[in-house]
Design a protein around this motif. Structure first.
Motif, short mmCIF file in Angstrom:
data_model
loop_
_atom_site.label_atom_id
_atom_site.label_comp_id
_atom_site.label_asym_id
_atom_site.label_seq_id
_atom_site.Cartn_x
_atom_site.Cartn_y
_atom_site.Cartn_z
N ASP A 116 7.57 -28.06 55.84
CA ASP A 116 6.74 -26.89 56.06
C ASP A 116 5.51 -26.79 55.99
OD1 ASP A 116 9.08 -25.05 56.63
OD2 ASP A 116 9.71 -24.61 54.55
N GLU A 117 4.65 -26.07 56.53
CA GLU A 117 3.28 -26.08 56.54
C GLU A 117 2.79 -24.21 56.40
OE1 GLU A 117 2.12 -29.82 59.02
OE2 GLU A 117 2.58 -28.00 60.10
N PHE A 118 1.50 -24.12 56.27
CA PHE A 118 1.29 -22.67 56.29
C PHE A 118 -0.10 -22.52 56.88
CE2 PHE A 118 -1.04 -24.18 52.55
CZ PHE A 118 -2.13 -23.46 52.46
N THR A 119 -0.28 -21.28 57.32
CA THR A 119 -1.50 -21.00 57.96
C THR A 119 -2.34 -20.30 57.03
OG1 THR A 119 -0.67 -21.07 60.38
CG2 THR A 119 -2.57 -19.77 59.83
N PHE A 120 -3.51 -20.74 56.97
CA PHE A 120 -4.77 -20.18 56.17
C PHE A 120 -5.43 -19.20 56.89
CE2 PHE A 120 -8.72 -20.20 53.67
CZ PHE A 120 -8.41 -19.19 52.72
N LEU A 121 -5.71 -17.89 56.47
CA LEU A 121 -6.51 -16.94 57.14
C LEU A 121 -7.61 -16.37 56.20
CD1 LEU A 121 -3.38 -16.26 58.03
CD2 LEU A 121 -4.87 -15.04 59.91
N PHE A 122 -8.89 -16.35 56.61
CA PHE A 122 -10.04 -15.73 56.00
C PHE A 122 -10.74 -14.88 56.62
CE2 PHE A 122 -14.37 -16.81 54.01
CZ PHE A 122 -13.77 -16.17 52.80
N ASP A 123 -11.43 -13.83 55.82
CA ASP A 123 -12.35 -12.81 56.40
C ASP A 123 -13.88 -13.55 56.60
OD1 ASP A 123 -13.91 -10.72 57.49
OD2 ASP A 123 -13.43 -9.61 55.90
N LEU A 124 -14.13 -14.26 57.68
CA LEU A 124 -15.30 -15.37 57.75
C LEU A 124 -16.53 -14.31 58.01
CD1 LEU A 124 -14.53 -18.35 60.12
CD2 LEU A 124 -15.28 -18.27 57.59
N GLY A 125 -16.17 -13.22 58.75
CA GLY A 125 -17.37 -12.34 59.04
C GLY A 125 -17.59 -11.17 58.00
N ALA A 126 -17.00 -11.30 56.94
CA ALA A 126 -16.81 -10.18 56.03
C ALA A 126 -16.87 -8.81 56.58
CB ALA A 126 -18.15 -10.19 55.05
N ASN A 127 -16.33 -8.71 57.64
CA ASN A 127 -16.06 -7.46 58.63
C ASN A 127 -14.53 -6.73 58.53
OD1 ASN A 127 -14.42 -9.45 59.91
ND2 ASN A 127 -15.97 -9.13 61.84
N GLY A 128 -13.87 -7.38 57.56
CA GLY A 128 -12.58 -6.58 57.41
C GLY A 128 -11.53 -7.23 58.45
N ILE A 129 -11.63 -8.23 59.00
CA ILE A 129 -11.13 -8.76 59.88
C ILE A 129 -10.47 -10.50 59.80
CG2 ILE A 129 -10.86 -9.55 62.56
CD1 ILE A 129 -12.64 -7.28 63.17
N LEU A 130 -9.42 -11.09 59.64
CA LEU A 130 -9.04 -12.11 59.24
C LEU A 130 -9.35 -13.06 60.37
CD1 LEU A 130 -6.02 -11.37 57.18
CD2 LEU A 130 -8.28 -12.40 56.15
N PHE A 156 -7.84 -12.35 52.49
CA PHE A 156 -7.24 -13.53 52.76
C PHE A 156 -5.94 -13.50 53.26
CE2 PHE A 156 -9.76 -14.00 48.71
CZ PHE A 156 -10.70 -15.22 49.15
N GLY A 157 -5.52 -14.34 53.83
CA GLY A 157 -3.92 -14.29 54.50
C GLY A 157 -3.23 -15.58 54.41
N ILE A 158 -1.81 -15.61 53.94
CA ILE A 158 -0.96 -16.89 54.16
C ILE A 158 -0.16 -16.39 54.99
CG2 ILE A 158 0.36 -18.27 52.97
CD1 ILE A 158 -2.77 -18.36 51.91
N GLY A 159 0.14 -17.39 56.08
CA GLY A 159 0.95 -17.10 57.08
C GLY A 159 1.82 -18.23 57.57
N ALA A 160 2.66 -18.36 58.35
CA ALA A 160 3.60 -19.37 59.01
C ALA A 160 3.49 -19.39 60.52
CB ALA A 160 5.34 -19.21 58.60
N PHE A 161 3.25 -20.38 61.08
CA PHE A 161 2.92 -20.80 62.45
C PHE A 161 3.93 -21.48 63.21
CE2 PHE A 161 0.71 -23.05 65.74
CZ PHE A 161 0.38 -22.20 66.40
#
Length: 217
Positions: free
Chosen positions: A113-127, A153-158
């Motif tokens: 199992d692996e996970f996907t890391f999501l982050f609001d890079l632009g500090a605009n409320g969009i991951l 932040f976001g933690i997901g499965a891809f």
């Protein structure tokens, strides 16, 4: 001497410190639209979502709280885990203040199992999807090596082919059982602290001048 120590403490109060907040997401709440958790003065609201292969995120599904952590049900008949089965699930973590994410813990983890890391890079409320294939250690806890500071932040499965829903045994799936973040504390925000820093230096200089003058007499 006491006055000099007070002035030194005054200067130190402008520095930035970090305080850890540990979250346990286990419980028996079942499916809901969101869950909020508070620890050490930090509140995080968790909501469900899905993301495309290109990294576009959507609010969809229900988030579940179970004895082993958080899961997502993004369509009828979906499992109670965060998975890449037919849709790429993710848990959205929205904090009430800026934090630095330190680690995330998983349950229901298989060896591949692996996970996907999501982050609001632009500090605009969009991951934004940062990394699609992060290995989950055998310990079940992933420790972040980089410094990721923000409030979203976001933690997901891809899975790169979500149409293969019948091959669910080959897809990433897990629950999110916990998370550790550092709360960033700045008692006097910069550059507002700069005038105070200058005043503190002036105080130290004044005390030094008085002491020197007294010895010269």
């Amino acid at each position: 001497m006491k006055k000099i120590l007070v002035a030194s403490a005054f200067l130190l109060c402008t520095s930035v410190a970090a305080q850890a907040a540990t979250f346990d997401f286990s419980g028996n709440g079942g499916l809901a639209s969101s869950y909020s958790f508070t620890n050490d003065g930090v509140t995080v609201t968790t909501t469900p979502g899905v993301f495309s292969d290109a990294g576009t995120v959507y609010s969809q599904g229900r988030i579940g709280q179970y004895s082993t952590g958080l899961g997502i049900s993004s369509y009828r008949g979906d499992s109670h885990q965060v998975d890449g089965n037919y849709r790429n699930d993710f848990v959205n973590f929205s904090f009430d203040q800026n934090v630095t994410i330190k680690s995330v813990s998983f349950s229901y983890v298989d060896r591949d199992d692996e996970f996907t890391f999501l982050f609001d890079l632009g500090a605009n409320g969009i991951l934004d999807a940062i990394n699609y294939n992060v290995d989950i250690p055998s310990s079940g806890t992933y420790i972040f090596q980089g410094i990721w500071t923000g409030s979203l932040f976001g933690i997901g499965a891809f899975d790169d082919d979500t149409s293969r829903w019948w091959q669910s045994s080959n897809m990433d799936d897990f629950k999110i059982s916990g998370m550790v973040v550092d709360k960033v504390i700045s008692t006097v925000p910069l550059p507002a602290a700069l005038p105070l820093y200058g005043a503190g230096m002036a105080i130290l200089g004044f005390f030094g001048w008085r002491r020197k003058k007294r010895f010269a007499r």
